[in-house]
Write a protein that holds these residues in place. Structure first.
Motif: not given
Ligand SMILES: [Zn+2]
Length: 188
Positions: A55, A112, A164, A172
């Motif tokens: 990320h 996340h 991501h 991301c």
């Protein structure tokens, strides 16, 4: 007796040196070294994880330990106070000071990557890397953390590296960083 003890100590030192070389793990700045806020996280993270997910934080970059620690506290405040999460979302964060900072760490599930938090390790480089790349210190730190995780069994030996954006609708970790991790081992 004292001599025997010394001998044992020497053997132990050599042995731990070999272990360190085999595992190749970089130093990690522990959570308590940058935060006084207690973690409220209770969900454990298993080992032998399938994914390492990269990320970016989409916030400020940092190039010194003091600036990075300040930035970590800002992100943690946003995640814990503004969003009401149990801790900063990532398992580990990396600054362009070249340091690796513990977030939720090896043993707590992160927040996340929706749907993948229980089977992945979330590693975030601090900054926005859409149009600039992180410096080599940060990139090297990320690579050595991933290698360390695999050698210690936190990641599966057949782990897959992802950005991501491959697992959710997001830009991301930024175009520049994403293009770099695509060249790293086990990206797919
Ligand atoms: Zn992300």
């Amino acid at each position: 007796m004292a001599k025997e003890h010394l001998k044992t100590m020497k053997v132990l030192l050599v042995f731990s040196g070999i272990l360190f070389a085999v595992q190749g793990c970089p130093p990690i700045i522990s959570r308590s070294q940058w935060s006084t806020r207690a973690s409220k996280c209770t969900q454990a993270l298993s080992t032998s994880l399938r994914y390492a997910v990269i990320h970016h934080t989409e916030g400020n970059r940092c190039f010194s330990m003091s600036a990075c620690k300040k930035q970590l506290r800002n992100i943690q405040y946003y995640h814990m106070v503004t969003r009401g999460w149990c801790d900063i979302g990532y398992n580990f964060l990396i600054g362009e000071d070249g340091n690796i900072y513990e977030g939720r760490g090896w043993t707590k599930m992160g927040a996340h990557t929706r749907g993948y938090n229980h089977i992945s390790l979330g590693i975030s480089i601090m900054g926005n890397f859409m149009s600039v790349a992180p410096n080599s210190q940060a990139l090297n730190a990320a690579r050595s953390l991933i290698q360390c995780a695999a050698s210690r069994g936190y990641l599966s030996s057949s782990y897959i590296l992802k950005g991501h954006r491959q697992l959710g609708s997001t830009e991301c970790p930024g175009n520049k960083l994403y293009n770099i991790i695509k060249t790293w081992p086990r990206w797919s």
